[in-house]
Scaffold this motif. Structure first.
Motif, PDB file in Angstrom:
ATOM      1  N   PHE A  23       1.271  -6.851   4.263  1.00 37.39           N
ATOM      2  CA  PHE A  23       0.210  -6.785   3.271  1.00 37.39           C
ATOM      3  C   PHE A  23      -0.527  -8.114   3.345  1.00 37.39           C
ATOM      4  CE2 PHE A  23       3.334  -3.946   1.109  1.00 37.39           C
ATOM      5  CZ  PHE A  23       2.554  -2.802   1.086  1.00 37.39           C
ATOM      6  N   LYS A 131       5.830  -5.579   4.980  1.00 38.16           N
ATOM      7  CA  LYS A 131       5.904  -4.195   4.507  1.00 38.16           C
ATOM      8  C   LYS A 131       7.264  -3.626   4.875  1.00 38.16           C
ATOM      9  CE  LYS A 131       1.104  -2.686   4.993  1.00 38.16           C
ATOM     10  NZ  LYS A 131       0.234  -1.736   5.706  1.00 38.16           N
ATOM     11  N   ASP A 135       6.398   1.721   2.987  1.00 34.63           N
ATOM     12  CA  ASP A 135       5.030   1.230   2.785  1.00 34.63           C
ATOM     13  C   ASP A 135       4.161   1.533   3.994  1.00 34.63           C
ATOM     14  OD1 ASP A 135       5.656   0.167   0.282  1.00 34.63           O
ATOM     15  OD2 ASP A 135       6.313  -1.734   1.158  1.00 34.63           O
ATOM     16  N   LYS A 136       4.732   1.391   5.188  1.00 33.23           N
ATOM     17  CA  LYS A 136       3.977   1.674   6.409  1.00 33.23           C
ATOM     18  C   LYS A 136       3.610   3.152   6.469  1.00 33.23           C
ATOM     19  CE  LYS A 136       6.247  -1.954   9.044  1.00 33.23           C
ATOM     20  NZ  LYS A 136       7.125  -2.246  10.165  1.00 33.23           N
ATOM     21  N   THR A 139       0.727   3.845   4.095  1.00 32.59           N
ATOM     22  CA  THR A 139      -0.535   3.365   4.660  1.00 32.59           C
ATOM     23  C   THR A 139      -1.068   4.352   5.691  1.00 32.59           C
ATOM     24  OG1 THR A 139       0.224   1.095   4.348  1.00 32.59           O
ATOM     25  CG2 THR A 139      -1.639   1.415   5.807  1.00 32.59           C
TER      26      THR A 139
END
Length: 158
Positions: A23, A131, A135-136, A139
């Motif tokens: 991030f 991350k 989280d990846k 995204t």
């Protein structure tokens, strides 16, 4: 009669992996102390930032992992080291902000881009937080959804 600028970008190299793995919060512009053969190699587009990051030593910022491959002409005249550490040139206040950010848990400083600013090589460094795998994935889902929205909007406009 004035000369026209060549079309294209002034970007030399980008670290796209950093945007995927971290991030990105704050960005800073830093000058880079380079040797002459390195500038010539960057003009030829031989720079790479994939595994680069910034460390601090004696209150100075140093760029590690940036690779600048030498041109065949320069490598005969000099002892070239493609992955040597390069000093980043920044204001004291910016260095203090970066140093403070590295003391926080999970934060690191990564190089995100190398670019030309007039005749100088600049490096964009950013404060980044790692991350996790979920989280990846989130995204990637958002990116796919945005692409799909664009397709739907362009189909409706036809």
């Amino acid at each position: 009669m004035a000369k026209k600028k060549k079309p294209g970008s002034n970007t030399i190299a980008q670290n796209r992996k950093a945007r995927h793995d971290f991030f990105i919060t704050d960005r800073f512009e830093a000058g880079v102390a380079l040797a002459g053969w390195e500038v010539k190699a960057l003009r030829a587009g031989r720079g790479q930032l994939t595994e680069s990051y910034v460390i601090f030593n004696k209150n100075e910022a140093w760029l590690l992992g940036a690779q600048i491959s030498p041109l065949p002409q320069a490598s005969t005249h000099f002892v070239t080291e493609p992955t040597r550490t390069r000093k980043l040139l920044m204001h004291r206040r910016e260095l203090d902000k970066l140093l403070e950010a590295t003391t926080q848990k999970g934060h690191t400083i990564v190089a995100t881009a190398l670019y030309w600013k007039n005749h100088l090589v600049k490096c964009e460094v950013a404060i980044a937080k790692g991350k996790q795998q979920h989280d990846k994935r989130q995204t990637e889902k958002e990116k796919d959804w945005n692409k799909q929205k664009q397709r739907i909007m362009s189909a409706d406009n036809r």
